[in-house]
Design an enzyme around this catalytic site. Structure first.
Site, short mmCIF file in Angstrom:
data_model
loop_
_atom_site.label_atom_id
_atom_site.label_comp_id
_atom_site.label_asym_id
_atom_site.label_seq_id
_atom_site.Cartn_x
_atom_site.Cartn_y
_atom_site.Cartn_z
N SER A 107 0.84 -1.20 0.00
CA SER A 107 0.00 0.00 0.00
C SER A 107 0.87 1.25 0.00
O SER A 107 1.98 1.24 0.57
CB SER A 107 -0.85 -0.03 1.27
N TYR B 19 -1.27 -0.42 10.95
CA TYR B 19 -1.53 -1.06 9.64
C TYR B 19 -0.34 -0.83 8.71
O TYR B 19 0.17 -1.76 8.08
CB TYR B 19 -2.82 -0.49 9.03
N LYS C 281 2.32 -3.53 6.84
CA LYS C 281 2.59 -3.60 5.39
C LYS C 281 4.09 -3.52 5.12
O LYS C 281 4.62 -4.23 4.27
CB LYS C 281 1.86 -2.48 4.65
N1 LIG Z 1 -8.78 -1.61 -0.44
C1 LIG Z 1 -7.81 -0.72 -0.26
O1 LIG Z 1 -8.06 0.48 -0.19
C2 LIG Z 1 -6.37 -1.19 -0.16
C3 LIG Z 1 -5.33 -0.26 -0.34
C4 LIG Z 1 -4.02 -0.68 -0.25
C5 LIG Z 1 -3.74 -2.02 0.03
N2 LIG Z 1 -4.76 -2.90 0.23
C6 LIG Z 1 -4.43 -4.30 0.54
O2 LIG Z 1 -4.99 -5.13 -0.46
C7 LIG Z 1 -5.35 -6.39 0.10
C8 LIG Z 1 -6.77 -6.71 -0.28
O3 LIG Z 1 -7.60 -5.65 0.17
P1 LIG Z 1 -9.17 -5.65 -0.10
O4 LIG Z 1 -9.60 -4.23 -0.14
O5 LIG Z 1 -9.50 -6.55 -1.21
O6 LIG Z 1 -9.67 -6.26 1.29
P2 LIG Z 1 -10.79 -7.33 1.59
O7 LIG Z 1 -11.01 -7.32 3.06
O8 LIG Z 1 -11.97 -7.12 0.69
O9 LIG Z 1 -10.08 -8.69 1.15
C9 LIG Z 1 -9.24 -9.42 2.01
C10 LIG Z 1 -9.69 -10.87 1.95
O10 LIG Z 1 -8.84 -11.65 2.77
C11 LIG Z 1 -9.61 -12.53 3.56
N3 LIG Z 1 -8.81 -12.78 4.77
C12 LIG Z 1 -8.48 -11.89 5.75
N4 LIG Z 1 -7.72 -12.49 6.68
C13 LIG Z 1 -7.53 -13.77 6.26
C14 LIG Z 1 -6.82 -14.88 6.78
N5 LIG Z 1 -6.15 -14.79 7.94
N6 LIG Z 1 -6.83 -16.05 6.09
C15 LIG Z 1 -7.52 -16.16 4.92
N7 LIG Z 1 -8.22 -15.14 4.39
C16 LIG Z 1 -8.22 -13.95 5.04
C17 LIG Z 1 -10.91 -11.80 3.81
O11 LIG Z 1 -11.99 -12.69 4.08
C18 LIG Z 1 -11.11 -11.07 2.46
O12 LIG Z 1 -11.82 -11.87 1.54
C19 LIG Z 1 -5.10 -6.27 1.60
O13 LIG Z 1 -3.86 -6.85 1.87
C20 LIG Z 1 -5.06 -4.78 1.83
O14 LIG Z 1 -4.26 -4.44 2.94
C21 LIG Z 1 -6.06 -2.52 0.11
#
Ligand SMILES: NC(=O)c1ccc[n+]([C@@H]2O[C@H](COP(=O)([O-])OP(=O)(O)OC[C@H]3O[C@@H](n4cnc5c(N)ncnc54)[C@H](O)[C@@H]3O)[C@@H](O)[C@H]2O)c1
Length: 337
Positions: free
Chosen positions: A124, A148, A152
């Site tokens: 991120s 957080y 990362k």
């Molecule tokens: N959405 C944003 O704004 C954003 C920005 C920068 C980085 N990210 C990163 O991108 C990634 C995905 O984000 P997203 O927005 O799709 O989030 P999200 O919560 O929609 O997706 C994460 C998925 O991981 C699953 N999960 C969580 N912990 C788990 C575990 N211990 N074992 C198995 N499954 C698990 C959840 O059920 C979910 O389906 C994350 O790592 C997040 O930190 C997201």
């Protein structure tokens, strides 16, 4: 290629699954459904026309992940599974260390045991903290401003160390800016639980009438209209970037760290206006004080992604608003799009 997506039923993971399937790759999803709707796999199968194996497991469960990787031998893992709410991470640091850092260590152990040596990781732009200037380049200093962000950075470092010591053959740390939007099919999108942390889902919920107004935190920043500027990136563009980055690192056995943004800054008020234009709905706003820790302006220099694997964002803010609204309106049972 065959690829295992941890967290593949979540917001960015499900869109990436669709993008990979479209490019002819085979997908396996491993998710514990802690933050995903149960109907996402069925929706993805409808969208892609393909049967997608789903393993319900936690990434911290090494035997379960090893079993999944043995049952479905893969060329690489894309690692989305994590917790992602800054406020929650400050309220419960150990939960975030456990899910994100220990979770990544356990996943890497399972990969090593199953001899899977290539990974693409969801990092991120939060790793830059409050940068001195924008556009942000990959060699800007990293800074920790919340738990957080700390997780990362540690996750990136773990992966970089394993690549440096040749335990991994190839790794991509992808630093996302502000992912928004939804698949144009209306089949998949973001479904935040409770009050959305991010601007676009909040705006969409104001548009459906679920929330009365949008609070805009600060209109006295040093930006053209005084509101905060961010680099919003359509999730479909972001998903395509994963496919291209994956193909690049697997083909060349290299490791990379790249920004994924459009390079365009958009203010809160510009986003609201674009949303109103794209949807024909009015978004009432209330100006509130600045929030501590918010930066005035924040956007990527995305040139490295283009130079390295030929990706650049194609969709604009109007596309992001239209597709977010299509998804949110259909969830709310509104049929005016
Ligand atoms: N959405 C944003 O704004 C954003 C920005 C920068 C980085 N990210 C990163 O991108 C990634 C995905 O984000 P997203 O927005 O799709 O989030 P999200 O919560 O929609 O997706 C994460 C998925 O991981 C699953 N999960 C969580 N912990 C788990 C575990 N211990 N074992 C198995 N499954 C698990 C959840 O059920 C979910 O389906 C994350 O790592 C997040 O930190 C997201």
């Amino acid at each position: 290629m065959r690829v295992l997506l941890t967290g593949g039923a979540g917001y960015i993971g499900s869109h990436t699954a669709a993008a990979l399937a479209e490019r002819g790759h085979e997908i396996v999803i491993l998710d514990n459904f802690a933050n995903a709707e149960r109907d996402v796999p069925a929706r993805l199968e409808r969208l892609t026309g393909k049967k997608i194996p789903i393993i319900e497991a936690d990434i911290r469960d090494v035997p379960a992940v090893v079993a999944a990787l043995r049952e479905h031998p893969v060329d690489a893992v894309i690692h989305f599974a994590a917790l992602k709410a800054v406020g929650e991470s400050e309220a419960d640091p150990l939960l975030y260390y456990d899910m994100n850092i220990i979770g990544t260590i356990r996943l890497l152990q399972a990969m090593q045991e199953a001899n899977v040596t290539r990974i693409v990781f969801s990092s991120s732009a939060t790793v830059y903290g409050q940068p001195d200037s924008s556009p942000i380049l990959e060699d800007f200093p990293t800074r920790v401003e919340n738990i957080y962000g700390r997780t990362k950075l540690v996750m990136e470092d773990l992966i970089r160390d394993l690549a440096r010591t040749k335990k991994l053959k190839a790794a991509a740390n992808l630093r996302y800016f502000n992912p928004v939007g939804a698949h144009p099919s209306g089949q998949i999108g973001e479904t935040p639980r409770g009050v959305p942390n991010n601007l676009m889902p909040y705006v969409s919920q104001v548009a459906t009438g679920e929330r009365p107004h949008l609070r805009v935190f600060g209109n006295d920043y040093d930006t053209p209209d005084g509101t905060g500027v961010r680099d919003y990136i359509h999730v479909v563009d972001l998903a395509e970037a994963h496919a291209l980055a994956l193909e690049h690192i697997v083909t060349n056995d290299v490791s990379i760290t790249v920004n994924l943004g459009t390079g365009e800054g958009t203010s809160v008020l510009q986003l609201v206006t674009a949303f109103e234009t794209a949807t024909g709905r009015t978004i009432p706003i209330v100006i509130a004080p600045r929030r501590p820790g918010d930066v005035s302006s924040y956007y990527a220099n995305p040139a490295l992604a283009e130079q390295t694997f030929g990706w650049r964002a194609k969709l604009n803010v109007e596309d992001m608003c239209r597709d977010s609204w299509r998804w949110q309106a259909s969830r709310a049972g509104i049929n005016d799009i």
